[in-house]
Design a protein around this motif. Sequence first.
Motif, PDB file in Angstrom:
ATOM      1  N   HIS A  39       0.830  -1.207   0.000  1.00 52.90           N
ATOM      2  CA  HIS A  39       0.000   0.000   0.000  1.00 52.90           C
ATOM      3  C   HIS A  39       0.866   1.260   0.000  1.00 52.90           C
ATOM      4  O   HIS A  39       0.550   2.238  -0.677  1.00 52.90           O
ATOM      5  CB  HIS A  39      -0.960  -0.002   1.197  1.00 52.90           C
ATOM      6  CG  HIS A  39      -2.057  -0.995   1.052  1.00 52.90           C
ATOM      7  ND1 HIS A  39      -1.945  -2.284   1.526  1.00 52.90           N
ATOM      8  CD2 HIS A  39      -3.267  -0.905   0.466  1.00 52.90           C
ATOM      9  CE1 HIS A  39      -3.052  -2.946   1.241  1.00 52.90           C
ATOM     10  NE2 HIS A  39      -3.873  -2.136   0.601  1.00 52.90           N
ATOM     11  N   ALA A  40       1.949   1.214   0.758  1.00 53.62           N
ATOM     12  CA  ALA A  40       2.845   2.367   0.802  1.00 53.62           C
ATOM     13  C   ALA A  40       3.469   2.618  -0.573  1.00 53.62           C
ATOM     14  O   ALA A  40       3.532   3.761  -1.030  1.00 53.62           O
ATOM     15  CB  ALA A  40       3.939   2.145   1.848  1.00 53.62           C
ATOM     16  N   ALA A  41       3.919   1.559  -1.245  1.00 52.24           N
ATOM     17  CA  ALA A  41       4.518   1.715  -2.579  1.00 52.24           C
ATOM     18  C   ALA A  41       3.490   2.252  -3.565  1.00 52.24           C
ATOM     19  O   ALA A  41       3.828   3.065  -4.438  1.00 52.24           O
ATOM     20  CB  ALA A  41       5.090   0.388  -3.056  1.00 52.24           C
ATOM     21  N   PHE A  42       2.244   1.832  -3.444  1.00 47.77           N
ATOM     22  CA  PHE A  42       1.193   2.357  -4.315  1.00 47.77           C
ATOM     23  C   PHE A  42       1.044   3.864  -4.124  1.00 47.77           C
ATOM     24  O   PHE A  42       0.998   4.621  -5.091  1.00 47.77           O
ATOM     25  CB  PHE A  42      -0.133   1.643  -4.040  1.00 47.77           C
ATOM     26  CG  PHE A  42      -1.269   2.179  -4.871  1.00 47.77           C
ATOM     27  CD1 PHE A  42      -1.371   1.845  -6.216  1.00 47.77           C
ATOM     28  CD2 PHE A  42      -2.204   3.040  -4.328  1.00 47.77           C
ATOM     29  CE1 PHE A  42      -2.405   2.356  -6.993  1.00 47.77           C
ATOM     30  CE2 PHE A  42      -3.239   3.546  -5.094  1.00 47.77           C
ATOM     31  CZ  PHE A  42      -3.338   3.202  -6.423  1.00 47.77           C
ATOM     32  N   VAL A  43       1.014   4.294  -2.863  1.00 53.34           N
ATOM     33  CA  VAL A  43       0.904   5.727  -2.565  1.00 53.34           C
ATOM     34  C   VAL A  43       2.103   6.477  -3.145  1.00 53.34           C
ATOM     35  O   VAL A  43       1.958   7.561  -3.729  1.00 53.34           O
ATOM     36  CB  VAL A  43       0.792   5.957  -1.038  1.00 53.34           C
ATOM     37  CG1 VAL A  43       0.965   7.425  -0.686  1.00 53.34           C
ATOM     38  CG2 VAL A  43      -0.542   5.436  -0.529  1.00 53.34           C
ATOM     39  N   LEU A  44       3.299   5.896  -3.011  1.00 51.49           N
ATOM     40  CA  LEU A  44       4.500   6.534  -3.542  1.00 51.49           C
ATOM     41  C   LEU A  44       4.431   6.687  -5.058  1.00 51.49           C
ATOM     42  O   LEU A  44       4.826   7.716  -5.598  1.00 51.49           O
ATOM     43  CB  LEU A  44       5.727   5.723  -3.146  1.00 51.49           C
ATOM     44  CG  LEU A  44       5.966   5.652  -1.640  1.00 51.49           C
ATOM     45  CD1 LEU A  44       6.952   4.550  -1.315  1.00 51.49           C
ATOM     46  CD2 LEU A  44       6.444   6.980  -1.111  1.00 51.49           C
ATOM     47  N   VAL A  81       7.478  -0.172 -14.576  1.00 54.87           N
ATOM     48  CA  VAL A  81       7.487  -1.399 -13.775  1.00 54.87           C
ATOM     49  C   VAL A  81       8.754  -1.418 -12.909  1.00 54.87           C
ATOM     50  O   VAL A  81       8.718  -1.815 -11.746  1.00 54.87           O
ATOM     51  CB  VAL A  81       7.404  -2.652 -14.674  1.00 54.87           C
ATOM     52  CG1 VAL A  81       7.554  -3.924 -13.864  1.00 54.87           C
ATOM     53  CG2 VAL A  81       6.087  -2.663 -15.446  1.00 54.87           C
ATOM     54  N   GLY A  82       9.863  -0.960 -13.474  1.00 58.30           N
ATOM     55  CA  GLY A  82      11.102  -0.884 -12.711  1.00 58.30           C
ATOM     56  C   GLY A  82      10.980   0.086 -11.550  1.00 58.30           C
ATOM     57  O   GLY A  82      11.463  -0.186 -10.439  1.00 58.30           O
ATOM     58  N   MET A  83      10.322   1.221 -11.779  1.00 62.26           N
ATOM     59  CA  MET A  83      10.119   2.181 -10.703  1.00 62.26           C
ATOM     60  C   MET A  83       9.260   1.577  -9.601  1.00 62.26           C
ATOM     61  O   MET A  83       9.556   1.738  -8.412  1.00 62.26           O
ATOM     62  CB  MET A  83       9.467   3.465 -11.221  1.00 62.26           C
ATOM     63  CG  MET A  83       9.411   4.534 -10.152  1.00 62.26           C
ATOM     64  SD  MET A  83       8.079   5.739 -10.303  1.00 62.26           S
ATOM     65  CE  MET A  83       6.636   4.753 -10.384  1.00 62.26           C
ATOM     66  N   ALA A  84       8.220   0.867  -9.993  1.00 68.19           N
ATOM     67  CA  ALA A  84       7.351   0.222  -8.998  1.00 68.19           C
ATOM     68  C   ALA A  84       8.119  -0.841  -8.220  1.00 68.19           C
ATOM     69  O   ALA A  84       7.968  -0.956  -6.996  1.00 68.19           O
ATOM     70  CB  ALA A  84       6.133  -0.389  -9.688  1.00 68.19           C
ATOM     71  N   CYS A  85       8.974  -1.591  -8.914  1.00 62.81           N
ATOM     72  CA  CYS A  85       9.797  -2.608  -8.254  1.00 62.81           C
ATOM     73  C   CYS A  85      10.733  -1.955  -7.247  1.00 62.81           C
ATOM     74  O   CYS A  85      10.892  -2.435  -6.123  1.00 62.81           O
ATOM     75  CB  CYS A  85      10.577  -3.402  -9.298  1.00 62.81           C
ATOM     76  SG  CYS A  85      11.642  -4.658  -8.590  1.00 62.81           S
TER      77      CYS A  85
END
Length: 151
Positions: A39-44, A81-85
């Motif tokens: 959830h935190a990564a989604f917000v970021l 996708v790399g940024m999300a990873c």
Amino acid sequence: MNSATLTLFVAWSAVAGGLIPVMAAMNGTLGRAVGSPIHAAFVLCVAGTLGVALTWLAFRPAMPPAASWTSVPWYAWLGGVGMACYALSATFLAPRFGVGNFVICVVVAQLVTSSLIDQFGLFGMAQSTLGLRRLVGLGVLGLGAVLVAWK
């Protein structure tokens, strides 16, 4: 490239690089606070999207022609996708592994991967031979990472 432009690019790169450990620490803090790295990564990622949107609104660049969008190689669409990873990894690993340990591993991986991209001209990048000096530098960097990360 003139020296003023080079200086600007070096400074800009240094600021961007300096933000990597700051982002890892902030991502980890957010992940711990909400109890969920996902959830935190989604917000970021949403915050990053808003940041780019605000930059777009501030500068109002012209939209590229439709033909340029249709000629993009398939793999070029996967950069996000790399940024999300990275966001997921930093959010999960930095609080558990340490920001310094996480970042040194990221930096080593970035330099090894970028050297391979340059060596083989991957993803449409200019080819640049990976010489002995650069290989030795990567080896020393890898050894430094081991000395920093393993206590």
